[in-house]
Design an enzyme around this catalytic site. Structure first.
Site, PDB file in Angstrom:
ATOM      1  CG  ASP A 358      -1.979   0.951   1.280  1.00 52.06           C
ATOM      2  OD1 ASP A 358      -2.078   1.749   0.343  1.00 52.06           O
ATOM      3  OD2 ASP A 358      -2.771   0.922   2.249  1.00 52.06           O
ATOM      4  CG  ASP A 469      -5.595  -5.470   1.689  1.00 51.44           C
ATOM      5  OD1 ASP A 469      -6.385  -6.176   2.340  1.00 51.44           O
ATOM      6  OD2 ASP A 469      -4.670  -4.829   2.212  1.00 51.44           O
ATOM      7  CG  ASP A 539      -2.942  -7.418   8.606  1.00 48.13           C
ATOM      8  OD1 ASP A 539      -2.417  -7.858   7.560  1.00 48.13           O
ATOM      9  OD2 ASP A 539      -3.764  -6.490   8.603  1.00 48.13           O
TER      10      ASP A 539
HETATM   11  C1  DGJ Z   1      -4.058  -4.886   5.245  1.00 44.55           C
HETATM   12  C2  DGJ Z   1      -3.171  -6.021   4.864  1.00 44.55           C
HETATM   13  O1  DGJ Z   1      -3.514  -7.172   5.559  1.00 44.55           O
HETATM   14  C3  DGJ Z   1      -1.723  -5.639   5.114  1.00 44.55           C
HETATM   15  O2  DGJ Z   1      -0.881  -6.720   4.827  1.00 44.55           O
HETATM   16  C4  DGJ Z   1      -1.397  -4.444   4.274  1.00 44.55           C
HETATM   17  O3  DGJ Z   1      -1.451  -4.771   2.926  1.00 44.55           O
HETATM   18  C5  DGJ Z   1      -2.353  -3.308   4.590  1.00 44.55           C
HETATM   19  N1  DGJ Z   1      -3.714  -3.721   4.490  1.00 44.55           N
HETATM   20  C6  DGJ Z   1      -2.116  -2.140   3.683  1.00 44.55           C
HETATM   21  O4  DGJ Z   1      -3.026  -1.146   3.855  1.00 44.55           O
END
Ligand code: DGJ
Length: 719
Positions: A358, A469, A539
């Protein structure tokens, strides 16, 4: 023959499983049995009778209906709920015809498991009709001959003269005898995804689901009933998994005769569908798996089916490239030079794919703007996407990119041009989450915009990988473009729109490796797996947390479907510090392996360790991604976790043991392995020899000192 029909009884059999249906004298469809394989004509219809019972309830409430409906004595959750033009919801469906067909058809517009050859599965379609309203249903089944996995879905057709309002549609609703079961589901939240929860079914109704417009972090579209004694390696388990990525309802209930029912399908809280005369509605597909070999037995069937007959495309069977992703390394603070240095240092350590996360587009330096403006930010990427991509490719690495195509920031050029392109309710505030709104994928022009935006980024960047995403759930989940009487269709029409986009993009870019993501594992479901062979599991990259997350995820999903990365310490989500060895040993056994840190800031010693971890991940990825996986020790509330992989030909096995918290004055841990050849000899990496029998019956023993340690040992079968 996997499906036989005689004396009004259908027997579907495959692997070690049978599923038996009966058309009773009234033309109603009953489920006589779902369990361990029985001979074709062994289940007799009388098994479902209650001879001479006296009850205040009508027989229909106690009989094992395969398609329970409302209004004639059934008081549970209906499989089909239709409000007719007369204003009532009495539904009386009776069997009219059936067809037994080799192979398995796809479902129009929906993801579904598939066959490569007709001989792999056999299908059954059963037509039912309600003559008064003209409602018709075709139940669709397929049984996979080798595994016994059964798919079930239905098509609901308005063959009458008046409109019908569909208010509920389950993909599966299966009765089971008795009620002495535990319910198992995968509960979670952001960064704590898919924790197995097992609880007695009790006497009542146990429901889970999602209304979020995504399968969600909180619940996964999976539910199982476990026989009381069932564990990881033995006992009976009945699992249902839904091939769908949107809101769902799943439940297990008991009736007052002491029998149970397992069901899953559309969530009626956020769904209804108007069926004009001649129109039909197709439910998503449920995948039913019975195991008499415990939870691992069920998981093995799901893993194989989902890895080889749900996931598709170029990367399905290929070793996944070791990647480095810059998210935790830089967050939004990067430019081309910084990214290039991460890629270059990663390459020196053995990384094969660099992924820019991102922050590369519009004016995006935080999460408060620019979703929808998919052009490179020149202050970060002065030579554009192609400039960075060329440099990465020049390192002989693959190049990957992040997008969040379903979203729109209110602060974006896209929103300024099309403020009506998001899901919303006119006259109400549009609830923002992470400063963003959701594009209205029910609208054709929005779908076309998304498809073109993603395609042009892929073309311009010549990307080899895309992380797709999706970082919020739905609120005001309605499309104003639909007439009021159809607004409750918005969530499902959104999913159909998303699937249409994914089908087109994955078809047009067949060599791109797609990884699904939703704030980590918020949309880790079989629906997305049909389009994208891997999903960012969570995450939470902390090695200890990941033991639980990967363990829970493996209940249904193949290891090849999970993304797992080594990140920096102290870990950004938990602030825990673990060794590089532990982080590596957890991630390399977690599927699609990678790094997620600023590799340029590692010390020479850490780089050397990282090089070793990457070499090890490459050595083992074939076995990890394609091997037969079994859970051995659960990490939940425990001091150890363990799992194993065995190559399909049995020539290699991998035992992975993880020490969570240490304890003074305790002997080495001993873990019994499964699925080996007891008569064979195995050699470990130190040269030590073991008999298969001793590994299985006495166990593999490991001494792992201190907190947060690991032992990952490859065992070769000695010819
Ligand atoms: C959520 C994702 O799970 C992360 O790995 C990352 O890509 C962020 N979004 C970026 O905004």
């Amino acid at each position: 023959m996997p499906i036989v029909y005689r004396n009004r009884v259908f027997t579907l059999s495959g692997g070690d499983i049978s599923y038996v249906l009966h058309v009773n004298e009234d033309g109603k469809l009953m489920n006589l049995y779902w369990g361990k394989r029985v001979p074709d004509h062994a289940v007799h219809p009388e098994l479902s009778d209650y001879p001479g019972f006296a009850s205040f309830d009508l027989p229909v409430y106690w009989l094992p209906s395969e398609l329970p409906t409302l209004g004639q004595g059934w008081y549970g959750t209906p499989a089909v709920d239709v409000l007719n033009a007369q204003g009532d919801h009495v539904v009386d469906l009776r069997v009219t015809e059936h067809r037994i067909i080799p192979g398995k058809k796809g479902l129009p517009g929906l993801p579904a498991v598939y066959t490569e050859e007709d001989g792999e599965a056999c299908s059954l379609e059963i037509d039912l009709a309600d003559p008064l309203t003209g409602l018709a249903v075709t139940l669709q089944y397929a049984v996979f001959e080798a595994s016994g996995a059964i798919t079930r879905s239905m098509r609901i057709i308005n063959a009458g003269p008046d409109p019908l309002s569909l208010r509920g549609a389950l993909a599966a609703s299966v009765p089971l005898w008795g009620s002495d079961y535990d319910v198992l589901h995968l509960k979670g939240s952001w960064a704590r995804e898919r924790t197995p929860v097992r609880t007695p079914l009790g006497q009542g109704k146990y429901e889970i689901g999602s209304q979020r417009g995504a399968s969600g972090h909180e619940e996964n579209p999976f539910l199982a009933l476990c026989g009381k004694g069932a564990g990881e390696h033995s006992g009976e388990v009945w699992g249902v998994s839904l091939v769908y990525s949107g809101s769902f309802l799943a439940g297990a209930s008991t009736d007052n005769a002491g029998n149970s029912r397992l069901y899953m399908g559309m969530n009626p809280q956020v769904f209804s569908w108007l069926l004009q005369p001649g129109e039909s509605f197709q439910t998503p597909e449920a995948v039913l798996v019975y195991s008499s070999r415990g939870l691992n037995g069920m998981s093995r069937i799901y893993h194989r089916l989902y890895r080889t007959r749900l996931a598709r495309g170029f990367w399905r069977d290929r070793p996944r490239p070791v990647l480095i992703n810059n998210w935790e390394g830089t967050y939004f603070d990067f430019d081309e030079e910084k990214l290039y240095r991460i890629a270059r240092d990663g390459k020196e350590l053995g990384v094969e794919l660099f992924v820019m996360d991102d922050g590369w587009f519009g004016r995006r330096n935080s999460d408060n703007c620019s979703l929808g403006d998919w052009t490179a930010n020149p202050s970060k990427l002065p030579r554009g996407l192609a400039g960075l991509s060329d440099r990465i490719h020049g390192l002989d690495m693959l190049f990957g990119i992040w997008m969040e195509p379903e979203m729109i920031s209110p602060d974006s050029d896209l929103f300024r041009a099309h403020p009506d392109w998001c899901l919303h309710v006119p006259g109400r505030a549009r609830t923002e989450e992470r400063n963003q709104l959701i594009l209205d994928l029910t609208r054709k022009e929005v779908r076309e915009y998304v498809t073109e935006a993603v395609s042009s980024v892929l073309r311009e960047s010549r990307a080899d990988y895309l992380k797709w995403d999706m970082n919020r759930n739905m609120t005001e989940y309605f499309s104003p473009a639909l007439p009021p009487e159809q607004r409750m269709e918005s969530q499902h029409r959104y999913m159909l729109g998303l699937y249409e986009i994914l089908e087109e993009i994955t078809r047009n870019f067949p060599h791109v490796l797609f990884e699904s993501c939703s704030g980590g594992g918020g949309r880790f479901d079989p629906g997305m797996l049909y389009y994208m062979p891997q999903t960012w599991t969570s995450d939470n990259t902390d090695a200890v947390s990941r033991l639980g997350i990967q363990y829970g995820t493996s209940i249904v999903y193949p290891i090849s479907a999970m993304g797992a990365h080594v990140s920096a310490v102290p870990n950004h989500q938990c602030r825990r510090t673990t060794s590089m060895e532990m982080r590596g040993d957890v991630a390399l056994c977690g599927g699609a392996f990678g790094f997620e840190l600023d590799v340029t800031s590692l010390s020479p010693e850490e780089k050397e360790q990282a090089r070793g971890v990457i070499a090890r991940a490459k050595e083992l990825r074939g076995l990890v991604q394609q091997g037969i996986f079994r859970r051995l020790l659960s990490p939940f509330g425990a001091r150890y976790a363990a799992w194993q992989f065995v190559r399909e030909d049995g020539k290699q096995a991998l035992i992975c043991i993880y020490r969570i918290l240490s304890e003074a004055n305790m002997p080495p841990v001993r873990v019994k392995m499964h699925g080996l050849d007891p008569a064979a000899t195995y050699r470990d990496e130190t040269g030590k020899l073991y008999s298969g029998a001793s590994l299985m019956y006495l166990g593999f023993s490991a001494c792992i000192p201190g907190d947060f340690g690991s032992c990952v040992m490859l065992l070769e079968k000695v010819e």
